[in-house]
Every structure is written in C-alpha cells, then in structure tokens.
Design a protein around this motif. Structure first.
Motif, mmCIF file in Angstrom:
data_model
loop_
_atom_site.group_PDB
_atom_site.id
_atom_site.type_symbol
_atom_site.label_atom_id
_atom_site.label_comp_id
_atom_site.label_asym_id
_atom_site.label_seq_id
_atom_site.Cartn_x
_atom_site.Cartn_y
_atom_site.Cartn_z
ATOM 1 N N HIS A 39 0.799 -1.220 0.000
ATOM 2 C CA HIS A 39 0.000 0.000 0.000
ATOM 3 C C HIS A 39 0.839 1.280 0.000
ATOM 4 C CE1 HIS A 39 -3.686 -2.245 0.454
ATOM 5 N NE2 HIS A 39 -3.097 -2.965 1.392
ATOM 6 N N GLY A 40 2.105 1.179 0.382
ATOM 7 C CA GLY A 40 2.992 2.329 0.345
ATOM 8 C C GLY A 40 2.848 3.316 1.476
ATOM 9 N N TYR A 41 2.345 2.902 2.634
ATOM 10 C CA TYR A 41 2.248 3.824 3.759
ATOM 11 C C TYR A 41 2.876 3.227 5.012
ATOM 12 C CZ TYR A 41 -2.132 1.189 4.464
ATOM 13 O OH TYR A 41 -3.074 0.194 4.596
ATOM 14 N N ASP A 42 3.186 4.087 5.996
ATOM 15 C CA ASP A 42 3.787 3.656 7.251
ATOM 16 C C ASP A 42 2.723 3.095 8.173
ATOM 17 O OD1 ASP A 42 6.242 4.558 6.364
ATOM 18 O OD2 ASP A 42 6.055 6.501 7.340
ATOM 19 N N VAL A 43 3.071 2.021 8.867
ATOM 20 C CA VAL A 43 2.149 1.376 9.805
ATOM 21 C C VAL A 43 2.908 0.961 11.055
ATOM 22 C CG1 VAL A 43 0.576 0.511 8.039
ATOM 23 C CG2 VAL A 43 2.493 -0.886 8.731
ATOM 24 N N ASN A 44 2.182 0.725 12.148
ATOM 25 C CA ASN A 44 2.839 0.188 13.337
ATOM 26 C C ASN A 44 2.910 -1.335 13.188
ATOM 27 O OD1 ASN A 44 0.654 -1.230 14.707
ATOM 28 N ND2 ASN A 44 -0.193 0.772 15.191
ATOM 29 N N PRO A 45 3.768 -2.010 13.946
ATOM 30 C CA PRO A 45 3.939 -3.459 13.798
ATOM 31 C C PRO A 45 2.682 -4.290 14.027
ATOM 32 C CG PRO A 45 5.720 -2.542 15.097
ATOM 33 C CD PRO A 45 4.716 -1.440 14.896
ATOM 34 N N TYR A 46 1.686 -3.748 14.746
ATOM 35 C CA TYR A 46 0.484 -4.505 15.054
ATOM 36 C C TYR A 46 -0.693 -4.174 14.142
ATOM 37 C CZ TYR A 46 3.145 -5.865 19.082
ATOM 38 O OH TYR A 46 4.122 -6.380 19.881
ATOM 39 N N HIS A 47 -0.462 -3.359 13.136
ATOM 40 C CA HIS A 47 -1.505 -3.012 12.173
ATOM 41 C C HIS A 47 -1.920 -4.254 11.379
ATOM 42 C CE1 HIS A 47 -3.713 -0.671 9.206
ATOM 43 N NE2 HIS A 47 -3.101 -1.381 8.280
ATOM 44 N N THR A 48 -3.205 -4.369 11.070
ATOM 45 C CA THR A 48 -3.721 -5.470 10.246
ATOM 46 C C THR A 48 -4.620 -4.892 9.172
ATOM 47 O OG1 THR A 48 -3.710 -6.954 12.149
ATOM 48 C CG2 THR A 48 -5.000 -7.639 10.270
ATOM 49 N N CYS A 49 -4.512 -5.422 7.960
ATOM 50 C CA CYS A 49 -5.400 -4.977 6.889
ATOM 51 C C CYS A 49 -5.960 -6.198 6.158
ATOM 52 C CB CYS A 49 -4.684 -4.030 5.920
ATOM 53 S SG CYS A 49 -3.567 -4.814 4.767
ATOM 54 N N LYS A 50 -6.899 -5.960 5.265
ATOM 55 C CA LYS A 50 -7.572 -7.056 4.543
ATOM 56 C C LYS A 50 -6.637 -7.784 3.574
ATOM 57 C CE LYS A 50 -9.434 -3.985 0.980
ATOM 58 N NZ LYS A 50 -8.447 -4.317 -0.007
ATOM 59 N N ASP A 51 -5.493 -7.184 3.224
ATOM 60 C CA ASP A 51 -4.560 -7.799 2.272
ATOM 61 C C ASP A 51 -3.430 -8.570 2.956
ATOM 62 O OD1 ASP A 51 -5.876 -6.781 -0.017
ATOM 63 O OD2 ASP A 51 -4.987 -4.817 0.374
ATOM 64 N N TRP A 52 -3.549 -8.806 4.279
ATOM 65 C CA TRP A 52 -2.501 -9.507 5.023
ATOM 66 C C TRP A 52 -2.243 -10.877 4.423
ATOM 67 C CZ3 TRP A 52 -2.103 -14.087 7.717
ATOM 68 C CH2 TRP A 52 -0.988 -14.225 8.553
ATOM 69 N N GLU A 53 -0.954 -11.208 4.264
ATOM 70 C CA GLU A 53 -0.529 -12.551 3.861
ATOM 71 C C GLU A 53 0.655 -12.934 4.734
ATOM 72 O OE1 GLU A 53 0.118 -13.377 -0.296
ATOM 73 O OE2 GLU A 53 -1.334 -11.829 -0.851
ATOM 74 N N MET A 54 0.691 -14.176 5.187
ATOM 75 C CA MET A 54 1.767 -14.648 6.046
ATOM 76 C C MET A 54 3.097 -14.586 5.306
ATOM 77 S SD MET A 54 2.030 -18.226 8.178
ATOM 78 C CE MET A 54 0.362 -18.049 8.756
ATOM 79 N N SER A 55 4.149 -14.143 6.007
ATOM 80 C CA SER A 55 5.476 -14.081 5.395
ATOM 81 C C SER A 55 5.981 -15.493 5.095
ATOM 82 C CB SER A 55 6.454 -13.353 6.337
ATOM 83 O OG SER A 55 6.753 -14.144 7.447
ATOM 84 N N GLU A 56 6.864 -15.578 4.132
ATOM 85 C CA GLU A 56 7.414 -16.875 3.731
ATOM 86 C C GLU A 56 8.175 -17.539 4.881
ATOM 87 O OE1 GLU A 56 6.752 -18.493 0.857
ATOM 88 O OE2 GLU A 56 5.395 -16.804 0.550
ATOM 89 N N VAL A 57 8.873 -16.760 5.676
ATOM 90 C CA VAL A 57 9.627 -17.307 6.821
ATOM 91 C C VAL A 57 8.678 -17.963 7.811
ATOM 92 C CG1 VAL A 57 11.075 -16.687 8.792
ATOM 93 C CG2 VAL A 57 11.538 -15.678 6.562
#
Length: 63
Positions: A39-57
């Motif tokens: 999305h190109g914006y700054d967020v805090n580490p606990y922010h959640t949005c509808k486009d969340w996908e688990m990281s590969e790690v």
C-alpha cells in the motif's frame, strides 16, 4: 485497541495476523514504524489490513 486475530501456518503454529508477520512488510525502517510495500504507507507493527498474507519465513516455521 484492535482485536488480535491469529492464523495457523501449514505446520499448525499460531501466527498473529499483523504487519510484523506479513509478507508485505519493509524491515529497512525503524523498529517502531514499518512501511507496507503493498500500500505504500507507514504502519505500526500490530496493524492489520484485509490484504494480510503470512510471510514466507513464518510459513516454514516448524518444518
């Protein structure tokens, strides 16, 4: 305060659905502020949005 939502990885480990566990996070910035590469914006580490996908790690934890 946002409700904490979890998702299980393929091995059954519980992962918080938030920016710090998302594949779109940018870790090149300060720890207290992250940049969402989708999305190109700054967020805090606990922010959640509808486009969340688990990281590969985190998908591989426990394998």
């Amino acid at each position: 305060m946002e409700q904490i939502i979890y998702s299980d990885n393929p091995q059954g480990f519980r992962v918080k659905k938030c920016c710090m566990a998302c594949r779109y996070k940018d870790l090149t910035r300060a720890k207290s502020l992250r940049r969402c590469t989708k999305h190109g914006y700054d967020v805090n580490p606990y922010h959640t949005c509808k486009d969340w996908e688990m990281s590969e790690v985190l998908k591989k934890v426990g394998a």
